[in-house]
Write a protein that holds these residues in place. Structure first.
Motif, short mmCIF file in Angstrom:
data_model
loop_
_atom_site.label_atom_id
_atom_site.label_comp_id
_atom_site.label_asym_id
_atom_site.label_seq_id
_atom_site.Cartn_x
_atom_site.Cartn_y
_atom_site.Cartn_z
N VAL B 8 0.85 -1.20 0.00
CA VAL B 8 0.00 0.00 0.00
C VAL B 8 0.88 1.24 0.00
CG1 VAL B 8 -1.85 1.23 1.15
CG2 VAL B 8 -1.72 -1.27 1.32
N HIS B 10 1.54 5.38 0.21
CA HIS B 10 0.96 6.63 0.71
C HIS B 10 0.92 7.69 -0.39
CE1 HIS B 10 1.35 5.96 5.24
NE2 HIS B 10 1.77 4.84 4.67
N CYS B 21 -3.56 4.47 5.36
CA CYS B 21 -2.85 3.40 4.63
C CYS B 21 -2.39 2.26 5.54
CB CYS B 21 -1.64 3.99 3.89
SG CYS B 21 -2.15 5.15 2.61
N ASP B 39 2.74 -1.13 4.14
CA ASP B 39 2.51 0.18 3.53
C ASP B 39 3.82 0.95 3.52
OD1 ASP B 39 2.06 2.43 6.02
OD2 ASP B 39 1.85 0.30 6.53
N THR B 112 -11.44 5.10 3.89
CA THR B 112 -10.51 4.00 4.15
C THR B 112 -11.17 2.66 3.85
OG1 THR B 112 -9.46 5.35 5.84
CG2 THR B 112 -8.99 2.99 5.89
#
Lengths: 306, 673, 193
Positions: B8, B10, B21, B39, B112
């Motif tokens: 993931v 940012h 994230c 992330d 989210t």
């Protein structure tokens, strides 16, 4: 056949010959012009110069009254009134909230559905509208067709003729046997509403118009607005004084020219009501009296050899 | 067993400021089949990519989901990284958390959650991804250049000198374009023809260049590396092999009063003509619309006179077919005429001219042999007015843009006039002076400081004619908008640069994008100025937007280098995300029943018929087959196929269904069931 | 309509106000001067139209004051030439109208414009009381306001003989409505401030 008619203050006041010639021409064409009932002044320049809502309310009452009387079309011979009515109709059509507000002020509801015609459109559609029309006394003269400001501007709202070098009046005059000249001041302002408060400026601007027309050999200036006519005709003495020159050519309403060509006698057309005498002989096209006609070097020049 | 890695990103603040994230990574780590979920601030960076590669190796991943920006941005980046780690790149997919999530929502829990959904569905897809291999297609190493102006000439020479064949197609009888009409060029005041004609001759003599003049593109088919073109060679009414260019026919032709296009309508030419003395090829053409023989059936003088008996009145147009690998569009531009301007006379004043007409008057080979004479009466103009921004930067007239070159050529015109008429007065009415090129500012200053050109800042409201003079009504805005009235002998309008005639039709033939002004659109305004969105078709010169000669030449060389780059490979790789008709075991061979609805619908004519035969040639069935070279993966056939026999690699029914089901089946903690 | 003029922060400028009321955006003007070049009376104005636009664009009170106090706005013929030629299609006559209204509201009309404004007021007075223009009334009212008592007296006999001067005014029937229209529009606006 009757059609709605909004004369405006000038036609009832200082421009009686415009009304006379218009009614005479309409009669010849078998039309009855019915005045908008209890019509008021459109407000002209004064209203929009001093207050926005007033400038909308006065024309709105006219349009509302015309609608109420069932008039689908409205002929408005004065170019200033024509402009005010068209601009008001356009603004109120686009803005329903404002229209409601004005409807409250004039205490009448309206849709702005009446079609507004200027004098040229009227003559094109209702009078000189067939190819086989008989012109008993063709207007055999060189003329400068003067449109003024408000028949062609603002172009987006009026959508009438092209704002530079318009040709509708020229075509109309050709139809009645005249020779419209190509000249440079067709749409330049005559001085508008400054006839009384700044006569010197009217003298300057109208002087330029007459100078160009006369220098190019016109025998008359054809107008379609009582304000323009007044500036070019009634103010001739001041124009001449400022220019240091005596301009001879008369200012004639288009309805007078058309009426004359249709064989209507001068008296019925109010030809004697002008300050500048209308002395046009009804023979072949004359050349310009005072200055020699200027050769148009631009439009009829030699071509370049290869 | 699926072993998916989730990464993931940012994306700095772009995703991180709106989407949590860390939470996305944590939640997705719980999805069945996901063995690695992290992330990081910038996945596309070196360390970010290394994270992916390390995870692939260490955790023996079978699939990768990078949750970041749009795949249009970085799919190639991450697929390359995946390949470098030894995993098939088509096992890597991207979930778009930026354009599809953080950039269109506010920061919230729901945002989210949506991000988590997006990752979930991609995970389900990737579990069903198959490794794919890129498709290879051959490249024809011949280029087609459309347009023989300076840009087309430069591009042709560059590609030819790189060792490849070039076909140059020009619709006028000669190459050279507008540059051949100019008298001198800014900022050096070089004689335009002197620097251009050597290049023109080089093109004609180059062994790698085939020149088709008086020709146009008839049709185009195919795709990058494999285009099939048809070129219409319009009939010159001449056997070019016999004609030696002696020019006798042009001198004897009795019909000499046709306005000369090369002289922008100011000079005359005969019906059989060579556009200008330095034309390449220097062979005449008969103007069928004005020739006495073609219109009235009489004359035929040129046929009688020609010493080589080369005239052929009944010569038809010829269609030439060719195969090319890359195309450069260099069709140039045009300018408005004075009739476009109501307030400047609607074109009725002969002495109100545009820039090209002035160039011809100033040119030594022009209708006045370079002497300043005005078109109406041949007199030398004593006062000249040059009006910049005539039509450009004018939304009321429908042209918002700046035409870029007019400030420079207006200064040049004023200077040329002053050089030829020493006592003449020159005025330039301008709004701004745009002189951003090398030595350009100095050039304009020279006009003002040394050559005595009067620059007045203000636009001209109207021009009218009186007593043989043109009355120009402008204003000096630097002096409080003081009205300025000039009685000029001649006015030159620096009219707006517009798209060349026929640009729209050509763009449609080539399937190339164009804008509202009919200029061709580049692939990216900043970073891809010489490419179009159509692979294999490149742009050079003013057909993309008005520009001057140095830029046109630079762009032409740029386009040529793209073509050369394309030709430097023997094979092109294409993405394998195309449709495939299934094949099964005998006796079925395929679930396709041969209805060929797909073939009718395919916009790229990419579907063919394939006959399945036994070993001894007996026909079993005819089924559809997708040509992997032509298919663009649009999916129309897939939607239409009634027996579900056709599917798109990388977007199979299975994969898409899995994504949808993943979205619908949500558990309490947002992990799919 | 919402005002989104990002050119300056702080209180609403005159340009903002005009944009909010009419939708005409002075920021579009790139000072080409075509309006001034074509304006028939530019040479008589203290600030030709493009300069008035610039004064508004700056958003500075001192410049707005100059625009409101200018003679230009009253000299404007409303001939619409500027609007017809403006490359940016800015409705300059509309802005001129707004400036005139605002100038009167703030009592900042240029002293030289007294005659011109007097004429407009005399004209409107006539309409208010009779519904249509009564020329003699207009002239009398104008002369009372401006003290130009003998102006144009030489024209009067000629006009009368040619039937262009009417002694008795024409009155419309619904005069009550006329007075109401005026009180709801012109008079109410000028009372504020």
């Amino acid at each position: 056949m009757s059609i709605g008619f909004y004369p405006g203050c000038s036609l009832k006041g200082s421009a009686p010959e415009y009304t006379e010639s218009l009614l005479a021409v309409a009669e010849k064409a078998g039309l009855e012009l019915k005045e908008v009932p209890d019509w008021n002044c459109c407000g002209a320049t004064a209203a929009h110069n001093l207050n926005h809502e007033l400038s909308l309310a006065l024309p709105a009452r006219i349009l509302a009254s015309a609608e109420k009387a069932g008039m689908k079309e409205l002929i408005v011979p004065c170019a200033a009134c024509y402009s005010r009515l068209c601009v008001t109709a356009a603004e109120l059509r686009e803005n329903p909230e404002l229209r409601k507000k004005i409807a409250g002020v004039i205490e009448m509801d309206f849709e702005c559905s009446t079609k507004i015609l200027n004098v040229i459109e009227f003559l094109e559609r209702w009078v000189l509208n067939s190819e086989e029309m008989k012109i008993p006394a063709p207007f055999n003269h060189k003329v400068a067709c003067y449109y003024g400001c408000l028949l062609v501007r603002p172009p987006k709202i009026l959508n009438f003729d092209r704002p530079e070098d318009p040709m509708t009046m020229d075509k109309l005059m050709s139809k009645i046997g005249a020779e419209p000249i190509d000249w440079a001041f067709k749409t330049e302002c005559c001085g508008a509403g400054f006839s009384v408060s700044r006569t010197d400026l009217v003298a300057k601007l109208s002087g330029k118009i007459l100078e160009d027309a006369e220098d190019r050999g016109a025998e008359a200036v054809i107008v379609a607005c009582p304000m323009c006519h007044s500036n070019l005709d009634m103010r001739r003495a001041q124009i001449n004084k400022r220019a240091g020159r005596k301009f001879r050519l008369p200012a004639i309403y288009i309805t007078q020219a058309v009426g004359s060509a249709l064989g209507i006698p001068d008296k019925k057309l109010g030809m004697k009501r002008h300050f500048v005498p209308v002395k046009l002989s009804m023979t072949k096209t004359k050349n310009a009296p005072a200055k020699a006609a200027v050769p148009a070097a631009q439009t009829a020049g030699k071509e370049m050899e290869a | 067993m699926a072993r998916i890695g989730v990464f993931v990103c940012h994306c700095g603040e772009n995703i991180g400021a709106t989407v949590d994230c860390a939470k996305v990574a944590e939640t997705c780590g719980k999805i069945p089949g996901v063995v690695h979920s992290v992330d990081y601030k910038y996945m596309c960076s070196d360390p970010g990519q290394n994270m992916i590669k390390d995870a692939i190796r260490e955790k023996k991943l079978t699939g990768v989901v990078v949750a970041a920006c749009s795949p249009r941005m970085h799919e190639p980046t991450f697929r390359r990284a995946t390949a470098e780690a030894g995993l098939n790149p088509f096992l890597c997919e991207m979930a778009n958390l930026r354009e599809h999530c953080s950039w269109v929502h506010e920061k919230a829990d729901a945002t989210t959650d949506k991000a988590i959904d997006l990752v979930r569905i991609l995970v389900e897809k990737v579990k069903r991804n198959k490794p794919l291999l890129p498709i290879k297609v051959p490249v024809t190493k011949t280029a087609l250049v459309l347009g023989g102006g300076i840009a087309g000439i430069q591009a042709s020479l560059d590609i030819a000198n790189a060792g490849h064949k070039v076909i140059l197609v020009e619709r006028e009888p000669s190459i050279g374009g507008h540059m051949s009409q100019l008298s001198e060029t800014f900022p050096t005041l070089d004689c335009s023809q002197c620097i251009l004609t050597p290049r023109m001759v080089e093109v004609a003599q180059h062994p790698n260049i085939t020149l088709y003049t008086y020709s146009e593109l008839e049709s185009l088919e195919g795709f990058i590396g494999n285009f099939k073109v048809k070129i219409r060679k319009k009939s010159r009414s001449l056997d070019e092999k016999l004609c030696i260019g002696c020019g006798l026919c042009t001198t004897k032709c009795p019909n000499k009063r046709i306005p000369n296009e090369f002289d922008a309508g100011l000079g005359m030419r005969p019906a059989i003509y060579v556009p200008f003395p330095q034309a390449v090829p220097n062979k005449p053409v008969i103007d069928k619309e004005n020739c006495t023989y073609y219109t009235k059936g009489k004359c035929k003088l040129c046929e009688k006179i020609c010493p080589r008996n080369a005239i052929r009145y009944d010569q038809p147009d010829e269609i030439v077919e060719a195969e090319v690998g890359g195309i450069v569009i260099a069709t140039g531009f045009n300018v408005l005429n004075s009739d476009f301007f109501p307030e400047y006379g609607y074109g009725k004043y002969k002495d109100v001219v545009n820039g090209f007409q002035f160039e011809r008057l100033a040119s030594a080979s022009g209708p006045t042999l370079g002497e300043m004479k005005r078109p109406s009466d041949g007199k030398t103009p004593e006062t000249m007015v040059f009006i910049a921004c005539a039509g450009s930067r004018d939304p009321a007239k429908g042209i918002e843009y700046c035409s870029k070159i007019c400030c420079m050529y207006t200064a040049k015109h004023a200077m040329l006039y002053r050089h030829k008429v020493h006592h003449g007065k020159a005025y330039v009415f301008y709004m701004d002076i745009r002189a951003g090129g090398k030595m350009y500012e100095e050039f304009v200053r020279r006009a003002i400081e040394e050559d005595g050109v009067n620059y007045v800042r203000g636009r001209v409201s109207r021009i009218y004619e009186k007593n043989g003079k043109l009355i120009v009504m402008g204003a000096d805005t630097l002096l409080g908008a003081q009205p300025v009235e000039i009685e000029a002998d001649m006015v030159v309008l620096a009219t707006a640069g517009i798209a060349s005639e026929g640009a729209e039709e050509l763009a449609q033939k080539l399937h190339v994008s164009y804008d509202t002004y009919k200029f061709f659109t580049e692939a990216h305004p900043k970073l891809r100025p010489v490419e179009t969105n159509t692979a294999g078709i490149f742009l050079a010169g003013a057909c993309q937007a008005p520009k001057d000669i140095p830029e046109s030449v630079a762009q032409a060389s740029g386009a040529a280098s793209k073509v050369a780059g394309l030709f430097s490979q023997d094979e092109l790789t294409r993405e394998p995300l195309i449709a495939v008709v299934n094949r099964t075991a005998p006796p079925q061979y395929s679930t396709c029943v041969g209805c060929f609805l797909c073939q009718t619908a395919c916009p790229y004519q990419a579907i063919e018929k394939e006959e399945i035969r036994t070993k001894d040639g007996k026909l079993i069935k005819t089924v559809a087959k997708v040509n992997p070279g032509l298919c663009q993966g649009c999916g129309t056939c897939v939607a239409l196929c009634r027996s579900k026999s056709i599917d798109i690699e990388g977007y199979t029914h299975n994969q898409v269904y899995a994504e949808v089901m993943a979205l619908l089946n949500r558990s309490e903690d947002n992990v799919n069931i | 309509m919402s005002v989104e003029n990002h050119s300056h922060h702080g209180p609403e400028t005159l340009s903002d106000k005009i944009y909010a009321e009419t939708g005409v955006n002075a920021a579009r003007c790139y000072q080409c001067g075509k309006c001034s070049a074509g304006c028939p009376l530019a040479e008589d104005m203290d600030f030709p139209p493009s300069v008035i636009m610039r004064l508004l664009q700056t958003g500075l009170p001192i410049n707005e004051e100059k625009a409101l106090k200018s003679y230009s706005i009253w000299l404007c013929l409303a001939c619409e030439t500027c609007y017809a030629r403006c490359p940016m299609e800015i409705d300059i006559p509309k802005i001129a109208d707004c400036l005139r209204h605002e100038s009167l509201r703030r009592k900042k009309a240029n002293p030289k414009s007294k005659d011109i404004i007097s004429f407009h007021r005399a004209f409107l007075d006539s309409i208010k009381y009779t519904g249509r223009l009564y020329e003699m009334g207009l002239i009398a009212d104008y002369k009372a306001r401006t003290r130009h008592l003998i102006q144009d007296v030489n024209l009067a006999p000629g006009m009368y003989i040619k039937g262009k001067l009417h002694i008795i005014p024409e009155r419309i029937k619904n005069l009550r409505l006329m007075k109401k229209i005026f009180s709801k529009t012109l008079e109410s606006k000028e009372k504020t401030r």
